[in-house]
Design a protein around this motif. Structure first.
Motif, PDB file in Angstrom:
ATOM      1  N   LYS A   1       4.493   0.179   0.010  1.00  0.00           N
ATOM      2  CA  LYS A   1       3.567   0.586   1.080  1.00  0.00           C
ATOM      3  C   LYS A   1       4.099   1.791   1.838  1.00  0.00           C
ATOM      4  O   LYS A   1       3.339   2.686   2.224  1.00  0.00           O
ATOM      5  N   ILE A   2       5.405   1.802   2.059  1.00  0.00           N
ATOM      6  CA  ILE A   2       6.012   2.956   2.726  1.00  0.00           C
ATOM      7  C   ILE A   2       5.790   4.201   1.874  1.00  0.00           C
ATOM      8  O   ILE A   2       5.406   5.263   2.372  1.00  0.00           O
ATOM      9  N   ARG A   3       6.024   4.057   0.566  1.00  0.00           N
ATOM     10  CA  ARG A   3       5.798   5.158  -0.368  1.00  0.00           C
ATOM     11  C   ARG A   3       4.357   5.641  -0.312  1.00  0.00           C
ATOM     12  O   ARG A   3       4.083   6.845  -0.235  1.00  0.00           O
ATOM     13  N   ASP A   4       3.422   4.694  -0.352  1.00  0.00           N
ATOM     14  CA  ASP A   4       2.001   5.056  -0.358  1.00  0.00           C
ATOM     15  C   ASP A   4       1.604   5.798   0.918  1.00  0.00           C
ATOM     16  O   ASP A   4       0.796   6.734   0.876  1.00  0.00           O
ATOM     17  N   ASN A   5       2.167   5.374   2.051  1.00  0.00           N
ATOM     18  CA  ASN A   5       1.858   6.043   3.323  1.00  0.00           C
ATOM     19  C   ASN A   5       2.373   7.476   3.345  1.00  0.00           C
ATOM     20  O   ASN A   5       1.670   8.401   3.771  1.00  0.00           O
ATOM     21  N   PHE A   6       3.603   7.655   2.877  1.00  0.00           N
ATOM     22  CA  PHE A   6       4.155   9.005   2.818  1.00  0.00           C
ATOM     23  C   PHE A   6       3.350   9.869   1.853  1.00  0.00           C
ATOM     24  O   PHE A   6       3.028  11.024   2.141  1.00  0.00           O
ATOM     25  N   LYS A   7       3.029   9.295   0.698  1.00  0.00           N
ATOM     26  CA  LYS A   7       2.333  10.035  -0.355  1.00  0.00           C
ATOM     27  C   LYS A   7       0.945  10.479   0.100  1.00  0.00           C
ATOM     28  O   LYS A   7       0.484  11.572  -0.248  1.00  0.00           O
ATOM     29  N   ALA A   8       0.263   9.639   0.878  1.00  0.00           N
ATOM     30  CA  ALA A   8      -1.077   9.973   1.370  1.00  0.00           C
ATOM     31  C   ALA A   8      -1.031  11.044   2.444  1.00  0.00           C
ATOM     32  O   ALA A   8      -1.971  11.827   2.605  1.00  0.00           O
TER      33      ALA A   8
END
Length: 249
Positions: free
Chosen positions: A73-80
């Motif tokens: 989820k942390i990855r997805d937030n940064f990626k978005a």
């Protein structure tokens, strides 16, 4: 060192490691800039570092923050990437709209300073909450500005503890009054509380489409000139001030 101080130091170390290892290196690497392998390598470094200070499972602490329940989820937030309003060049769709500040304020609670009567042509609406440290810091600057331009500019603080999703019952009307008493120097301007009916949050703040606080809405002759970051309104404010009150050469 007391147990409380030791815990605080440990938590501070954890936060510092998160910011240094995961947050700062990747917060600007969104969309087409994203690289998967460096992120997961940084996750392993972060796990090892926080284990050294006593966190065998860093996710137990990260879960207390929305959107950080897993490293995915942390990855997805940064990626978005950040919301549009937090990116360079964003302008609030509320800019240019007409607004009746006096009418809006009559619907909420005045708790400190001179009550706004609609005389000033320039109005600065400062949306804040007690748990927001940058809001309190900005209050000091706004207090100075309010005193410097008294009679020309009305600075109006609007408190709502649930401004961006926190539970409005966190601190009631009396609690906000007591808080401000401990921060008198930071709040030397008119202050209202919107916690009960959340009228101003719904009719003004949310129309800005800005998702953070402090949020400033600059109103000139009943028209919104700026809405957004508390660090970016000064340029617009100075333009309005020079338009209405030009300095003599």
């Amino acid at each position: 060192m007391s147990t409380e101080n030791a815990l605080r130091t440990k938590e501070d170390q954890f936060n510092d490691l998160y910011l240094a290892t995961l947050h700062h290196p990747f917060k600007g690497q969104y969309e087409d800039k994203w690289q998967e392998e460096p992120f997961w390598a940084a996750v392993e470094v972060f796990k090892a570092q926080v284990k050294e200070i006593g966190y065998d499972d860093p996710l137990e602490r990260l879960k207390s923050y929305s959107g950080r329940e897993t490293f995915e989820k942390i990855r997805d937030n940064f990626k978005a990437g950040p919301p549009a309003c937090l990116r360079e060049g964003w302008t609030s769709p509320y800019t240019g709209e007409k607004i009746n500040v006096l009418s809006a304020l009559e619907a909420i609670h005045h708790i400190r300073g001179v009550k706004y009567e609609g005389k000033e042509r320039i109005v600065i609406l400062d949306f804040w909450a007690t748990w927001c440290c940058p809001c309190i810091d900005l209050g000091l600057e706004l207090s100075d500005l309010s005193e410097k331009h008294a009679g020309q500019v009305a600075v109006i603080g609007i408190n709502n503890e649930g401004m961006i999703g926190r539970h409005p019952a966190m601190m009631g009307l009396e609690g906000v009054k007591e808080f401000i008493e401990t921060k008198k120097e930071n709040f030397r301007y008119s202050t209202y509380v919107d916690n009960v009916d959340e009228y101003v949050r719904d009719t003004i703040f949310r129309k800005t489409e800005y998702v953070a606080i402090p949020c400033i809405v600059l109103v000139v002759d009943n028209e919104v000139r700026f809405a957004g970051s508390g660090t970016k309104f000064k340029e617009h404010f100075n333009v309005a001030l020079n338009e209405l009150y030009p300095k003599e050469e």
